[in-house]
Enzyme design. Structure first.
Site, mmCIF file in Angstrom:
data_model
loop_
_atom_site.group_PDB
_atom_site.id
_atom_site.type_symbol
_atom_site.label_atom_id
_atom_site.label_comp_id
_atom_site.label_asym_id
_atom_site.label_seq_id
_atom_site.Cartn_x
_atom_site.Cartn_y
_atom_site.Cartn_z
ATOM 1 N N GLN A 1 0.829 -1.208 0.000
ATOM 2 C CA GLN A 1 0.000 0.000 0.000
ATOM 3 C C GLN A 1 0.862 1.256 0.000
ATOM 4 O O GLN A 1 2.070 1.189 0.211
ATOM 5 C CB GLN A 1 -0.914 0.015 1.230
ATOM 6 C CG GLN A 1 -0.179 -0.089 2.556
ATOM 7 C CD GLN A 1 -1.062 -0.656 3.668
ATOM 8 O OE1 GLN A 1 -2.267 -0.464 3.671
ATOM 9 N NE2 GLN A 1 -0.458 -1.362 4.610
ATOM 10 N N HIS B 1 -8.624 3.034 20.196
ATOM 11 C CA HIS B 1 -7.722 1.979 20.663
ATOM 12 C C HIS B 1 -7.993 1.561 22.106
ATOM 13 O O HIS B 1 -7.861 0.397 22.453
ATOM 14 C CB HIS B 1 -6.263 2.402 20.451
ATOM 15 C CG HIS B 1 -5.899 2.408 18.998
ATOM 16 N ND1 HIS B 1 -5.824 3.559 18.252
ATOM 17 C CD2 HIS B 1 -5.653 1.393 18.143
ATOM 18 C CE1 HIS B 1 -5.530 3.255 16.999
ATOM 19 N NE2 HIS B 1 -5.410 1.955 16.907
ATOM 20 N N ASP C 1 -0.307 0.321 13.153
ATOM 21 C CA ASP C 1 0.163 1.551 13.804
ATOM 22 C C ASP C 1 0.743 1.284 15.186
ATOM 23 O O ASP C 1 1.454 2.128 15.728
ATOM 24 C CB ASP C 1 -0.960 2.599 13.863
ATOM 25 C CG ASP C 1 -2.221 2.077 14.521
ATOM 26 O OD1 ASP C 1 -2.131 1.440 15.586
ATOM 27 O OD2 ASP C 1 -3.311 2.294 13.964
ATOM 28 N N ASP D 1 -7.965 -5.485 14.241
ATOM 29 C CA ASP D 1 -7.935 -4.053 13.967
ATOM 30 C C ASP D 1 -7.664 -3.866 12.475
ATOM 31 O O ASP D 1 -6.596 -3.436 12.062
ATOM 32 C CB ASP D 1 -6.823 -3.420 14.821
ATOM 33 C CG ASP D 1 -6.760 -1.908 14.659
ATOM 34 O OD1 ASP D 1 -7.626 -1.342 13.976
ATOM 35 O OD2 ASP D 1 -5.821 -1.313 15.206
#
Lengths: 316, 316
Positions: free
Chosen positions: A68, A99, A124, A190
Site C-alpha cells: 500500500q 484503541h 500503527d 484491527d
C-alpha cells in the site's frame, strides 16, 4: 460575503519526492482569515455523502510498500496523521478513543485472567500498546501484513509504542493465514475493510480461523463500523460473526476524525458473559487511560434507537 | 493514484439569483467515479482544524433576511439542508438526534407534570415539534428573532412542523429581551453562538432572565457544544450557567453532520433532581422517536474521561 472570496483549490506542492504519486487528496481552503491545507478522506465506492478533512502543515514521510501507499503528515491540531492508500487511519489527537475501546472493553469482561493476546492488523502499534499496559498478559502476538507501516509508525508515532516490551512478538504476514488452536484469551482484529466483504479479513474462512485460535472463554473484538446510517452493511458483518460465535455484541464510541464522528466495535465470544458489565474492571490500568472508564464501558453498549431500528440516510 | 485525477475546485454555478451573494462555501469534489458538490461548514474564528462537507444537488431557495442569510439546499443523502450565514444548521437526515435530546431529556426528569414550555431560538421548528408531542403541555411559547427562517423551514422542512398545533404561540423577537416571571416548566434554548460569548444569548443578563422565567422546579436545556476538544470554551459557558442555577449538568449525543460528530447539551435547574434517571419516562412519546430512549437517557450523561479531564487538541 462573496463566494469568490472563499477559494477552494487543489494543492499539489508537497515537500516529497513522492508528491506526484500521492494517492492522498489534498485541498487548499481559503477564507478571509488566511488559508490551510487539508487531507480529505478518500472514498472507493463513489462520491461520498460527507467530506471529512483534517488540516495539515506538511508531509513528513511517504513510502510505497509492496502492499500500500503509506503517508505520514504533520497536522496543525491533530499531531501526526497516518494515511494508507488515501484513507485517513489515525491521528495523534484522538487515536486513544478507538484503541482504548477496542482493547479495554474485552479486558474488563473476560472471565479468566487473560494471559495471551493476539492482534491482527493494527500496524500503527496502538492496540498492542494498550495491551502492554496489562501485567497479567505474558504473550502478545501481533500480526500485520505490512512491516513498513510498523516501521513508519514506530518512527512518527512514538506514543503508540511507549509500553511495547519483550512480550510482543511481531510477525509480518497476512492475518487471514493464521493457524492457531485454542491459544488466545483475547483477539483484537484491527482491520478488515468495510467496503470489501470478499476481503480476507471479513470472510467465513477467517471467522472460522479466529474461532479456532480463541480459547473457550476467550473474547474477540473487531472493528464494527457504523450501525447507522450503514445499516445493511452492518447487518451483513453481524450475520457473518453470528455464524461463528454464539454471542455477537456491538458497542460504540466517539471518534471525531472518522466519518459520522463515531465508530462501532463488535465483541464476539462463545462465553455467556455480560459484555456491558465491566466485572473485572480492577484489571484496567485506569490512570493510563484518556477515554475509557467503568461507567463509559456500560454506557457504550446502549444504542440510540436509530442504530437498532430500520433507519438510514445513505443508500447504494 | 495520481493526485491530478482528484480535482477539487470551487463551484459557483448555483441555480439562484442570489448565487453571487451566497456566503456558503461550495466545492466540487472529483474522483474517478465522478463528481459531487459539497457545502462546507463555515468558520468565523480562523482556518478550521477539520473540514466538514455535505453533498448537495442544488440550491432550493436563498433569502437575505434583516438578520442573516438563509439558504436551503437539496442534499444528495441528507434530505434538505439549512444554512445560516454559511453555517450548516440542520439536515433532514439527522436533525432528530439533537432535537430529541434537547427536548425529551428534560421532559423525562422534571418532577411536576410540565404544562408550559418556552423555546428560544430554534427557528427551524424542530424543537417545538418535539414538545408538541406531549399532550400534558397546554402552552408552548416560541421566540425566534427571524420569522423568515420559520417561514422557509415551514416550506422546506414540513417534517419539523408535523405536530405543531394551536398551543404554539410564535413571537418574532430577540430572545435576550424576554420578560417572564415564574411562567415555564421547561425552557429550551436552541441558539447562542459558541464563538461569541458577549452575544445576547450567552450573557449574564440573559441567564438571569432565564432563571426568572422558570418555575421553581423547572428545567432548562441549552446547546452546550463540545466539552472536548474545546475544553476552555466549554468551562466558560458552564461557569456562566453555574452562576445562575444551582445545578448545571452536561450530556451528549451523536450528531454526524456537526464538527466532531457529537454535540453536548447543558441541563440547568434549581431542582435537586437526578438528571440521568428518566424517572418520568412514562410521559415520553416513545413510538414517535428515532434517537432517544430510556436507556440512552442515562447513558448520555456518562462522559469519556477526556471530556472531564484536562484534554484537548484545538487551541487558540
Amino acid at each position: 460575503m462573496d463566494i469568490m472570496s472563499n477559494q477552494i483549490n487543489q494543492g499539489n506542492k508537497m515537500n516529497s519526492p513522492f508528491s506526484s504519486e500521492l494517492p492522498d487528496k489534498i485541498l487548499v481552503y481559503q477564507n478571509d482569515k488566511g488559508e490551510g491545507k487539508y487531507i480529505v478522506d478518500s472514498e472507493n465506492t463513489g462520491i461520498p455523502a460527507q467530506l471529512n478533512g483534517i488540516r495539515i502543515e506538511r508531509l513528513v514521510e511517504a513510502f510505497k510498500s509492496p502492499f500500500q501507499h503509506i503517508s505520514v503528515y504533520e497536522s496543525t491540531y491533530h499531531g501526526n496523521l497516518l494515511v494508507l492508500d488515501g484513507f485517513i487511519q489515525v491521528t495523534g489527537a484522538d487515536y486513544f478513543c478507538y484503541h482504548e475501546m477496542i482493547v479495554h472493553v474485552p479486558m474488563a469482561v473476560i472471565p479468566p485472567t487473560p494471559q495471551t493476546a493476539l492482534v491482527i492488523g493494527g500496524g500503527d502499534g496502538a492496540a498492542v500498546n494498550e495491551l502492554c499496559k496489562y501485567s497479567c498478559l505474558n504473550k502478545i502476538v501481533w500480526i500485520d501484513i505490512d512491516a513498513d507501516v510498523v516501521r513508519l509508525c514506530r518512527k512518527h508515532f512514538p506514543q503508540f509504542f511507549e509500553y511495547h516490551d519483550t512480550r510482543v512478538e511481531y510477525i509480518a504476514m497476512n492475518g487471514a493465514d493464521i493457524d492457531f488452536r485454542n491459544e488466545f484469551d483475547i483477539i483484537v482484529v484491527d482491520g478488515a475493510d468495510f467496503n470489501d466483504y470478499g476481503a480476507d479479513l471479513a470472510s467465513q474462512r477467517f471467522m472460522g480461523k479466529l474461532n479456532l485460535a480463541l480459547k473457550d472463554e476467550g473474547v474477540i473484538t473487531m472493528l464494527g463500523w457504523w450501525a447507522w446510517p450503514y445499516r445493511e452493511e452492518h447487518l451483513q458483518i453481524k450475520k457473518l460473526a453470528q455464524a461463528h460465535f454464539q454471542y455477537t455484541h456491538y458497542y460504540w464510541h466517539v471518534d471525531p476524525t472518522m466519518p459520522f464522528g463515531y465508530m462501532g466495535i463488535f465483541l464476539m465470544t462463545d462465553s455467556a458473559l455480560a459484555p456491558n458489565i465491566p466485572e473485572h474492571y480492577h484489571r484496567v490500568p485506569e490512570k493510563l487511560l484518556r477515554y475509557y472508564n467503568a461507567e463509559l464501558h456500560s454506557a457504550s453498549f446502549v444504542l440510540p434507537t436509530c442504530f437498532t431500528k430500520e433507519e438510514g440516510f445513505i443508500h447504494g
